[in-house]
Motif scaffolding. Sequence first.
Motif, PDB file in Angstrom:
ATOM      1  N   LYS A 189       0.800  -1.373   0.117  1.00 25.54           N
ATOM      2  CA  LYS A 189      -0.096   0.052   0.175  1.00 25.54           C
ATOM      3  C   LYS A 189       0.962   1.368   0.151  1.00 25.54           C
ATOM      4  O   LYS A 189       0.556   2.362   0.385  1.00 25.54           O
ATOM      5  CB  LYS A 189      -0.978  -0.095   1.135  1.00 25.54           C
ATOM      6  N   TYR A 190       1.929   1.046  -0.484  1.00 26.94           N
ATOM      7  CA  TYR A 190       2.918   2.305  -0.425  1.00 26.94           C
ATOM      8  C   TYR A 190       2.492   3.266  -1.317  1.00 26.94           C
ATOM      9  O   TYR A 190       2.435   2.973  -2.685  1.00 26.94           O
ATOM     10  CB  TYR A 190       4.353   1.741  -0.584  1.00 26.94           C
ATOM     11  N   ASP A 191       1.962   4.305  -1.063  1.00 20.77           N
ATOM     12  CA  ASP A 191       1.694   5.528  -2.034  1.00 20.77           C
ATOM     13  C   ASP A 191       2.509   6.786  -1.610  1.00 20.77           C
ATOM     14  O   ASP A 191       2.166   7.657  -0.720  1.00 20.77           O
ATOM     15  CB  ASP A 191       0.215   5.829  -1.539  1.00 20.77           C
ATOM     16  N   PRO A 192       3.668   7.056  -2.271  1.00 20.46           N
ATOM     17  CA  PRO A 192       4.348   8.253  -1.885  1.00 20.46           C
ATOM     18  C   PRO A 192       3.628   9.541  -2.049  1.00 20.46           C
ATOM     19  O   PRO A 192       3.929  10.536  -1.435  1.00 20.46           O
ATOM     20  CB  PRO A 192       5.616   8.115  -2.792  1.00 20.46           C
ATOM     21  N   LYS A 193       2.811   9.512  -3.084  1.00 21.09           N
ATOM     22  CA  LYS A 193       1.920  10.722  -3.141  1.00 21.09           C
ATOM     23  C   LYS A 193       1.010  11.019  -2.162  1.00 21.09           C
ATOM     24  O   LYS A 193       0.922  12.174  -1.498  1.00 21.09           O
ATOM     25  CB  LYS A 193       1.046  10.749  -4.438  1.00 21.09           C
ATOM     26  N   ALA A 194       0.531   9.928  -1.331  1.00 18.37           N
ATOM     27  CA  ALA A 194      -0.415  10.204  -0.333  1.00 18.37           C
ATOM     28  C   ALA A 194       0.677  10.743   1.012  1.00 18.37           C
ATOM     29  O   ALA A 194       0.284  11.602   1.467  1.00 18.37           O
ATOM     30  CB  ALA A 194      -0.933   8.917   0.151  1.00 18.37           C
TER      31      ALA A 194
ATOM     32  N   ALA B 227      10.889  10.754  -4.491  1.00 17.24           N
ATOM     33  CA  ALA B 227      11.549  11.965  -4.823  1.00 17.24           C
ATOM     34  C   ALA B 227      10.480  12.809  -5.634  1.00 17.24           C
ATOM     35  O   ALA B 227      10.170  13.872  -5.552  1.00 17.24           O
ATOM     36  CB  ALA B 227      12.888  11.802  -5.479  1.00 17.24           C
ATOM     37  N   ASP B 228       9.665  12.077  -6.623  1.00 15.63           N
ATOM     38  CA  ASP B 228       8.977  12.653  -7.434  1.00 15.63           C
ATOM     39  C   ASP B 228       7.777  13.357  -6.710  1.00 15.63           C
ATOM     40  O   ASP B 228       7.520  14.402  -7.132  1.00 15.63           O
ATOM     41  CB  ASP B 228       8.458  11.888  -8.570  1.00 15.63           C
ATOM     42  N   ALA B 229       7.190  12.530  -5.736  1.00 13.40           N
ATOM     43  CA  ALA B 229       6.010  12.802  -5.042  1.00 13.40           C
ATOM     44  C   ALA B 229       6.203  14.204  -4.182  1.00 13.40           C
ATOM     45  O   ALA B 229       5.565  15.190  -4.142  1.00 13.40           O
ATOM     46  CB  ALA B 229       5.425  11.806  -4.272  1.00 13.40           C
ATOM     47  N   LEU B 230       7.550  14.329  -3.610  1.00 10.99           N
ATOM     48  CA  LEU B 230       7.901  15.284  -2.762  1.00 10.99           C
ATOM     49  C   LEU B 230       7.949  16.657  -3.464  1.00 10.99           C
ATOM     50  O   LEU B 230       7.383  17.693  -3.206  1.00 10.99           O
ATOM     51  CB  LEU B 230       9.050  15.040  -2.006  1.00 10.99           C
ATOM     52  N   ARG B 231       8.530  16.324  -4.593  1.00 10.39           N
ATOM     53  CA  ARG B 231       8.715  17.721  -5.585  1.00 10.39           C
ATOM     54  C   ARG B 231       7.559  18.156  -6.251  1.00 10.39           C
ATOM     55  O   ARG B 231       7.316  19.421  -6.301  1.00 10.39           O
ATOM     56  CB  ARG B 231       9.826  17.121  -6.772  1.00 10.39           C
TER      57      ARG B 231
ATOM     58  N   ARG C 171      20.896   9.684  -9.435  1.00 13.35           N
ATOM     59  CA  ARG C 171      19.639   9.316  -9.556  1.00 13.35           C
ATOM     60  C   ARG C 171      18.299  10.015  -9.232  1.00 13.35           C
ATOM     61  O   ARG C 171      17.467  10.423  -9.745  1.00 13.35           O
ATOM     62  CB  ARG C 171      19.394   7.803  -9.280  1.00 13.35           C
ATOM     63  N   PHE C 172      18.653  10.677  -7.980  1.00  9.94           N
ATOM     64  CA  PHE C 172      17.429  11.229  -7.266  1.00  9.94           C
ATOM     65  C   PHE C 172      17.742  12.756  -6.681  1.00  9.94           C
ATOM     66  O   PHE C 172      16.929  13.428  -6.458  1.00  9.94           O
ATOM     67  CB  PHE C 172      17.264  10.573  -5.885  1.00  9.94           C
ATOM     68  N   ARG C 173      19.207  13.060  -6.999  1.00 12.00           N
ATOM     69  CA  ARG C 173      19.350  14.542  -6.622  1.00 12.00           C
ATOM     70  C   ARG C 173      18.891  15.083  -5.412  1.00 12.00           C
ATOM     71  O   ARG C 173      17.914  16.042  -5.337  1.00 12.00           O
ATOM     72  CB  ARG C 173      19.013  15.459  -7.840  1.00 12.00           C
ATOM     73  N   PRO C 174      18.877  14.577  -4.313  1.00 10.33           N
ATOM     74  CA  PRO C 174      18.644  15.021  -3.097  1.00 10.33           C
ATOM     75  C   PRO C 174      19.161  16.251  -2.745  1.00 10.33           C
ATOM     76  O   PRO C 174      20.094  16.669  -2.991  1.00 10.33           O
ATOM     77  CB  PRO C 174      18.942  13.859  -1.965  1.00 10.33           C
TER      78      PRO C 174
END
Length: 423
Positions: A53-58, A108-112, A180-183
């Motif tokens: 149920k991993y939903d980084p957008k949530a 990373a995408d969801a946070l940005r 890859r993720f440019r933190p």
Amino acid sequence: MSMQPWFSDAKLGIFIHYGIYAVDGVPESWSFYTGKVPHEQYMKQLDRFTASKYDPKAWADLFARVGAKYAVLTARHHDGVALWDTEQGDLNVVRHTPAGRDLLAGYADALREQGLKVGLYYSHSDWNHPDYASTVHTDPPNEEVAGNRYASAAPGTEDPEAWARFLAYRNAQVTELVERFRPDLLWFDGEWERSEEQWKMRELSEEILAGNPDTVLNARMLSYGDYATPEQGVPLQTPDGPWELCLTVNDSWGYQHQDNNHKSVRQLVRYFAETIGMGGNLLLDVGPKEDGTIPAEQVERLEGLGGWIAKHCGAVYGTVAGLPAGHHYGPSTLSADRRTLYLICFDAPRETIAIRGLRTPVKRVSVVGSGTELGHRVIGGLGEVPGVQWIDAPTGADVDDYATVLAVELDGELDLYQGAGRD
């Protein structure tokens, strides 16, 4: 490198300890290191880690909603299990768990997408790597570091070539994360098990900043860190430079089934107010279940804190550390132009609130959130010693359930008297 300006105005970040340790709800990595759980049993959690149920957008939506400006996710803890499809070694959730996918890219995408800064946690140490326990700290901080078989070589068995291979592996993984993720921020840990020279921190720092010169590094890069990271308790003295308090919502970093000792919203508001009043950020930790959902009790706490922040956002963002101790009973913040003081009162004020040593005249005092104006007057004072600024206490609906905030608008920049008074 100068510190990135976004960091000190972020005020709230969310720490996420997520990994295979959530399956059985055991202490992350430490459970096998200390012998609480047999190593084989710990690693069998790989077979049941689903992230179903991993939903980084949530996650990102929740973090933005509660007023956080960044988050830090455990890309790899001390157990060596990577949450991304690393090309270094074979131990990752993509290849060895039912989750079967990279968990960092979506995060990373969801946070940005929510305008949040991306932080990744990475441990210098790796208690599963065959080359890690090939040397020992040149000056071990304690007996456990010197003698634990997962951390250090037995006397007479040190292997410099194996240690060099480990450093190459660590550096390559960190380079993968940067490329890859440019933190925006790399949050290191595990540094206590070797010296700065053994870790080759300077070379690692140079490699990171060559890939992205804007990367913020925490103090567990030792001399090459940008900010201090006190843990689990508000410091009594303000650390030098930028800093952040990392704090758990309950008593555990990762998900532990039996840990129901959650801090109340009122306690979290207090931790947060005291931290920002000293000029720091609060990095508040949650421990998702193995399926990727954040426990309801922790969501409730985040939303409670977020509600208080939203109501008092003017006293939070765009501010710096407030009055030194002794001028006001409680924390305070100061607007960046130094012309508005925000006094934070944890208990319902009685009759009056005092500010001592304030030289700057006060134009207006109001309750943040309602706008109700409060009477104020100066009493006493002699020569260079200013009188006490007394403010009428708010009442009724103007008193916040968690902490009441007063905006004190000054007629000029803040000027304080801190002397001993007349002889």
